[in-house]
Design a protein around this motif. Structure first.
Motif, PDB file in Angstrom:
ATOM      1  N   GLY A  13      44.359  42.960  84.513  1.00  0.00           N
ATOM      2  CA  GLY A  13      43.926  41.889  83.429  1.00  0.00           C
ATOM      3  C   GLY A  13      43.588  40.868  84.396  1.00  0.00           C
ATOM      4  N   ARG A  14      44.069  40.530  85.532  1.00  0.00           N
ATOM      5  CA  ARG A  14      43.867  39.823  86.515  1.00  0.00           C
ATOM      6  C   ARG A  14      42.107  40.061  86.968  1.00  0.00           C
ATOM      7  N   ALA A  15      41.625  40.979  86.814  1.00  0.00           N
ATOM      8  CA  ALA A  15      40.849  41.371  86.853  1.00  0.00           C
ATOM      9  C   ALA A  15      39.768  40.987  85.815  1.00  0.00           C
ATOM     10  N   ALA A  16      40.071  40.961  84.538  1.00  0.00           N
ATOM     11  CA  ALA A  16      39.286  40.777  83.578  1.00  0.00           C
ATOM     12  C   ALA A  16      38.731  39.041  83.870  1.00  0.00           C
ATOM     13  N   GLN A  17      40.216  38.100  83.534  1.00  0.00           N
ATOM     14  CA  GLN A  17      40.311  36.812  83.812  1.00  0.00           C
ATOM     15  C   GLN A  17      39.426  36.545  85.060  1.00  0.00           C
ATOM     16  N   LYS A  18      39.027  37.659  86.224  1.00  0.00           N
ATOM     17  CA  LYS A  18      37.859  36.732  87.746  1.00  0.00           C
ATOM     18  C   LYS A  18      36.784  36.962  86.488  1.00  0.00           C
ATOM     19  N   VAL A  19      36.424  38.451  86.121  1.00  0.00           N
ATOM     20  CA  VAL A  19      35.110  38.792  85.768  1.00  0.00           C
ATOM     21  C   VAL A  19      34.419  37.361  84.913  1.00  0.00           C
ATOM     22  N   ALA A  20      35.680  36.647  83.907  1.00  0.00           N
ATOM     23  CA  ALA A  20      35.122  35.932  82.596  1.00  0.00           C
ATOM     24  C   ALA A  20      34.832  34.598  83.246  1.00  0.00           C
ATOM     25  N   LEU A  21      35.556  34.613  84.520  1.00  0.00           N
ATOM     26  CA  LEU A  21      35.438  33.147  85.407  1.00  0.00           C
ATOM     27  C   LEU A  21      33.505  33.316  85.984  1.00  0.00           C
ATOM     28  N   GLN A  22      33.525  34.194  86.270  1.00  0.00           N
ATOM     29  CA  GLN A  22      31.910  34.815  87.604  1.00  0.00           C
ATOM     30  C   GLN A  22      31.141  34.677  86.344  1.00  0.00           C
ATOM     31  N   VAL A  23      31.144  35.067  85.131  1.00  0.00           N
ATOM     32  CA  VAL A  23      30.317  34.594  84.111  1.00  0.00           C
ATOM     33  C   VAL A  23      30.125  32.927  83.167  1.00  0.00           C
ATOM     34  N   SER A  24      31.063  32.640  83.362  1.00  0.00           N
ATOM     35  CA  SER A  24      31.247  30.766  82.613  1.00  0.00           C
ATOM     36  C   SER A  24      30.888  30.369  84.077  1.00  0.00           C
ATOM     37  N   ILE A  25      30.177  30.608  85.157  1.00  0.00           N
ATOM     38  CA  ILE A  25      29.790  29.921  86.465  1.00  0.00           C
ATOM     39  C   ILE A  25      29.008  30.457  86.426  1.00  0.00           C
ATOM     40  N   ASP A  26      28.122  31.500  86.236  1.00  0.00           N
ATOM     41  CA  ASP A  26      26.647  31.789  85.933  1.00  0.00           C
ATOM     42  C   ASP A  26      26.352  31.614  84.886  1.00  0.00           C
ATOM     43  N   GLU A  27      26.685  30.997  83.836  1.00  0.00           N
ATOM     44  CA  GLU A  27      26.191  30.878  82.566  1.00  0.00           C
ATOM     45  C   GLU A  27      26.358  28.223  82.932  1.00  0.00           C
ATOM     46  N   ARG A  28      26.954  27.938  83.699  1.00  0.00           N
ATOM     47  CA  ARG A  28      27.131  26.493  84.024  1.00  0.00           C
ATOM     48  C   ARG A  28      25.816  26.383  84.831  1.00  0.00           C
ATOM     49  N   ARG A  29      25.591  27.780  86.105  1.00  0.00           N
ATOM     50  CA  ARG A  29      24.286  27.394  86.766  1.00  0.00           C
ATOM     51  C   ARG A  29      22.936  27.343  85.803  1.00  0.00           C
ATOM     52  N   SER A  30      23.155  27.810  85.319  1.00  0.00           N
ATOM     53  CA  SER A  30      21.464  27.956  84.503  1.00  0.00           C
ATOM     54  C   SER A  30      21.846  26.612  83.002  1.00  0.00           C
ATOM     55  N   ILE A  48      32.698  19.951  85.584  1.00  0.00           N
ATOM     56  CA  ILE A  48      31.027  19.880  86.303  1.00  0.00           C
ATOM     57  C   ILE A  48      30.934  20.752  87.212  1.00  0.00           C
ATOM     58  N   VAL A  49      31.809  21.506  87.465  1.00  0.00           N
ATOM     59  CA  VAL A  49      31.446  22.286  88.563  1.00  0.00           C
ATOM     60  C   VAL A  49      30.976  22.795  88.566  1.00  0.00           C
ATOM     61  N   HIS A  50      30.009  23.591  89.903  1.00  0.00           N
ATOM     62  CA  HIS A  50      28.913  24.933  88.997  1.00  0.00           C
ATOM     63  C   HIS A  50      27.227  24.323  88.512  1.00  0.00           C
ATOM     64  N   ARG A  51      27.903  23.301  88.486  1.00  0.00           N
ATOM     65  CA  ARG A  51      26.234  22.573  87.441  1.00  0.00           C
ATOM     66  C   ARG A  51      25.289  22.149  88.328  1.00  0.00           C
ATOM     67  N   PRO A  52      23.679  22.322  88.126  1.00  0.00           N
ATOM     68  CA  PRO A  52      22.891  21.814  88.927  1.00  0.00           C
ATOM     69  C   PRO A  52      22.757  20.520  88.950  1.00  0.00           C
ATOM     70  N   VAL A  53      22.166  19.567  89.852  1.00  0.00           N
ATOM     71  CA  VAL A  53      22.573  18.379  89.505  1.00  0.00           C
ATOM     72  C   VAL A  53      21.189  18.095  90.167  1.00  0.00           C
ATOM     73  N   LEU A  54      20.686  16.602  89.540  1.00  0.00           N
ATOM     74  CA  LEU A  54      19.222  15.946  89.996  1.00  0.00           C
ATOM     75  C   LEU A  54      19.349  14.639  91.010  1.00  0.00           C
ATOM     76  N   LEU A  55      19.488  14.427  91.834  1.00  0.00           N
ATOM     77  CA  LEU A  55      20.004  13.003  92.246  1.00  0.00           C
ATOM     78  C   LEU A  55      18.826  12.015  93.403  1.00  0.00           C
ATOM     79  N   ARG A  56      19.100  10.769  93.367  1.00  0.00           N
ATOM     80  CA  ARG A  56      18.130  10.258  94.193  1.00  0.00           C
ATOM     81  C   ARG A  56      18.731   8.760  94.681  1.00  0.00           C
ATOM     82  N   GLY A  57      18.542   8.500  95.328  1.00  0.00           N
ATOM     83  CA  GLY A  57      19.619   8.077  96.523  1.00  0.00           C
ATOM     84  C   GLY A  57      19.645   7.879  97.690  1.00  0.00           C
TER      85      GLY A  57
END
Length: 228
Positions: A13-30, A48-57
Motif C-alpha cells: 500500500g505504501r508503494a501504491a501511495q508513492k506511485v500515485a504521488l509521483q504521477v501527481s508530481i509529473d502531472e503538475r510539471r506538465s 502549487i509545489v512542482h508547478r512550472p513558474v515564469l517570473l520577472r524581477g
C-alpha cells in the motif's frame, strides 16, 4: 504468518501511495507555468509545489548564499541561492539559481558567477525551501553556509520571504548548472519489502507444516515399521 502477511500488504500500500504521488508530481510539471500573482496568491505550498513558474524581477545580489556540500552530476559544490524581488509586487522570493563547483584549494573563495542587473525573466518550478543537511557549529552565517534557515534569513535580511523556493530551470548559464536531481517515488523499495515479508510468511508456513505434520508422520511410520 498473519503479522508478516499484513506487513507485506502494508508495504504494498505504501508503494501504491508513492506511485500515485509521483504521477501527481509529473502531472503538475506538465501544467502551464504560473506567474508571480498566482505564486504569491496560493493558499499553501501544497497547492502549487512542482508547478512550472515564469517570473520577472530584480536580483537582490547582496543576499546571495552559497549552500555547501550539494551535489550535481556526481560532483560536490554549492547551490547558489539569491532572492528575486518580483516586478510589480516588490515581494522577494528565494530562487535556487543553480550549482557551481567550489574551489578546493581555497575553500573560502567564492566562485565566479554572473548576476545580471536590472529586470530579468526566469523559468523555474515551485519547490519547498532548500533541504537541510547535517550542520556543524558556526556554519549558519556568511555567504557560504551549510543550510539556509528561512526564519533566521528573514530576520537577518529584513526580507518578507514566503515559505517556498523556486528552482530555476533551463540550460547552464551565468556560470551555473541546472541539472537538478529528479525526485523518484521510491516505490521499488516498498515493493521489495513487501515480497520479503511474504517470503518470511511462506517460510513460517513451510516450517509449521514440516514440524507439525511431515515430521510426526515420518516418526509414526518409523515407529510402525519398528514394532512390525
Amino acid at each position: 504468518m498473519a503479522i508478516t502477511i499484513a506487513l507485506g500488504f502494508w508495504q504494498w500500500g505504501r508503494a501504491a501511495q508513492k506511485v500515485a504521488l509521483q504521477v501527481s508530481i509529473d502531472e503538475r510539471r506538465s501544467m502551464p507555468a504560473i506567474d508571480s500573482k498566482a505564486l504569491l496568491g496560493a493558499k499553501s505550498l501544497a497547492d502549487i509545489v512542482h508547478r512550472p513558474v515564469l517570473l520577472r524581477g530584480t536580483w537582490l545580489a547582496r543576499y546571495t548564499v552559497f549552500l555547501d556540500n550539494r551535489q550535481m552530476q556526481g560532483h560536490p559544490g554549492f547551490y547558489v541561492v539569491t532572492p528575486l524581488q518580483l516586478e510589480g509586487s516588490g515581494i522577494p522570493v528565494l530562487v535556487e539559481r543553480g550549482w557551481v563547483q567550489r574551489n578546493f584549494v581555497d575553500r573560502e573563495k567564492l566562485p565566479a558567477i554572473e548576476t545580471p542587473a536590472g529586470v530579468v525573466e526566469l523559468r523555474g518550478r515551485v519547490a519547498p525551501p532548500p533541504a537541510k543537511l547535517y550542520e556543524f557549529a558556526g556554519a549558519a552565517q556568511g555567504a557560504i553556509r551549510q543550510n539556509l534557515d528561512l526564519a533566521q534569513f528573514r530576520a537577518e535580511t529584513g526580507l518578507a520571504l514566503p515559505s517556498l523556493a523556486v528552482q530555476q530551470t533551463g540550460d547552464a548559464s551565468q556560470g551555473l548548472l541546472r541539472d537538478w536531481p529528479q525526485p523518484g517515488s521510491g516505490s521499488e523499495r516498498n515493493y521489495g519489502y513487501a515480497f520479503q515479508w511474504w517470503a518470511i510468511a511462506f517460510v513460517i508456513a513451510f516450517l509449521y507444516a514440516w514440524f507439525q505434520f511431515i515430521v510426526p508422520r515420518q516418526r509414526s511410520r518409523r515407529q510402525a515399521r519398528h514394532h512390525a
